[in-house]
Design an enzyme around this catalytic site. Structure first.
Site, PDB file in Angstrom:
ATOM      1  N   GLU A 139       2.418  -2.066   3.516  1.00 13.18           N
ATOM      2  CA  GLU A 139       2.666  -2.817   2.281  1.00 13.18           C
ATOM      3  C   GLU A 139       3.171  -4.237   2.575  1.00 13.18           C
ATOM      4  O   GLU A 139       2.790  -5.197   1.890  1.00 13.18           O
ATOM      5  CB  GLU A 139       3.669  -2.061   1.409  1.00 13.18           C
ATOM      6  CG  GLU A 139       3.206  -0.681   0.959  1.00 13.18           C
ATOM      7  CD  GLU A 139       1.907  -0.707   0.168  1.00 13.18           C
ATOM      8  OE1 GLU A 139       1.575  -1.761  -0.412  1.00 13.18           O
ATOM      9  OE2 GLU A 139       1.214   0.320   0.152  1.00 13.18           O
ATOM     10  N   GLU A 199      -7.207  -3.322   2.761  1.00 14.07           N
ATOM     11  CA  GLU A 199      -6.521  -2.091   3.136  1.00 14.07           C
ATOM     12  C   GLU A 199      -6.574  -1.874   4.649  1.00 14.07           C
ATOM     13  O   GLU A 199      -5.580  -1.500   5.273  1.00 14.07           O
ATOM     14  CB  GLU A 199      -7.141  -0.894   2.406  1.00 14.07           C
ATOM     15  CG  GLU A 199      -6.893  -0.865   0.916  1.00 14.07           C
ATOM     16  CD  GLU A 199      -5.421  -0.740   0.582  1.00 14.07           C
ATOM     17  OE1 GLU A 199      -4.693  -0.040   1.304  1.00 14.07           O
ATOM     18  OE2 GLU A 199      -4.987  -1.366  -0.393  1.00 14.07           O
TER      19      GLU A 199
END
Length: 263
Positions: A139, A199
């Site tokens: 993250e 991602e």
């Protein structure tokens, strides 16, 4: 005469569309910047500071709507890991705010401006601090590389392109259904694949952050294998905003091998 008027109108709309497309091209060229760390160009209409301003109000709203837990079994774990990951990623823990939200959601996120939210639901299935580090590293990498700003910019660019398509449709050359198909093309051909790229980039650098912070990177693979085993099903990879579990795990293993070799 009627046919001539229609032809002139069509040419006018085509000219508008061409000018709109040309303007979009100029904007895109001006907003592209090469990121040496990622090894690719990034389309960015907005800076990290601007994204931080946008995220600030969302973070405030979230803290008002979602219950925040102070349970030691959650907060202590997160507070052990977060500063190490933030430092490993080149940041200052004092400039970040970390909160644990009481919810069964299996989720975590980081926002521009240094905000990390993690849910008790995902902490409940994490076996150790290294698995927390894997998710936090992922993250924080999203924030470091301004992926949210890039997605924002990609969406704006797609809308600009669709405006040009709508102009042609207005001239009677492309049906409404065709313009809607253009929208699907923008979604599946540009926006979602980039999201998968983000991602995988976050996985790559996140696992490097966790290793730099002293955590065993193999725990990232174990965590994603566990997540994969819990799924009842998933959309095809080309229609998903996330890479397939197999793709993600394969890349993580490759990256861990590079870390261990000192590359």
């Amino acid at each position: 005469m009627k046919s001539l008027l229609k032809t002139n109108s069509t040419r006018g709309w085509r000219g508008y569309a061409a000018r709109a497309a040309a303007l979009a091209g100029v904007l895109l060229a001006g907003a592209c910047a090469y990121n040496e760390t990622l090894g690719r160009n990034q389309l960015l209409f907005v800076s990290q500071g601007q994204m931080a301003e946008l995220a600030s109000s969302a973070w405030t709203d979230l803290k008002q709507k979602e219950p925040i837990t102070t349970e030691a079994k959650y907060v202590n774990r997160v507070n052990r890991v977060a500063p190490k990951i933030i430092r490993a990623a080149g940041g200052n823990p004092a400039e970040w705010e970390v909160r644990v939200f009481k919810s069964d959601q299996i989720n975590a996120f980081a926002l521009p401006g240094g905000k990390i939210g993690i849910y008790t639901g995902i902490l409940d299935i994490m076996e150790n601090d290294a698995q927390i580090a894997a998710v936090m590293g992922h993250e924080v990498a999203h924030v470091n590389f301004n992926h949210s700003g890039e997605r924002y910019s990609q969406t704006a660019a797609a809308q600009t392109a669709l405006s040009a398509g709508s102009a042609i449709a207005g001239g009677g050359q492309v049906s409404t259904a065709a313009v809607q198909a253009l929208g699907l093309g923008a979604q599946y051909g540009v926006l979602l694949p980039f999201s998968r790229k983000h991602e995988l980039e976050a996985d790559k650098f996140g696992v490097r952050y966790m290793a730099r912070a002293g955590y065993n990177p193999n725990e990232a693979v174990k965590f994603w294998e566990k997540m994969s085993a819990q799924k009842n099903g998933a959309p095809p990879e080309f229609m998903s905003s996330h890479p397939s579990d197999a793709t993600r795990i394969a890349q993580l293993k490759k990256e861990i091998a590079l870390i261990k070799s000192g590359s």
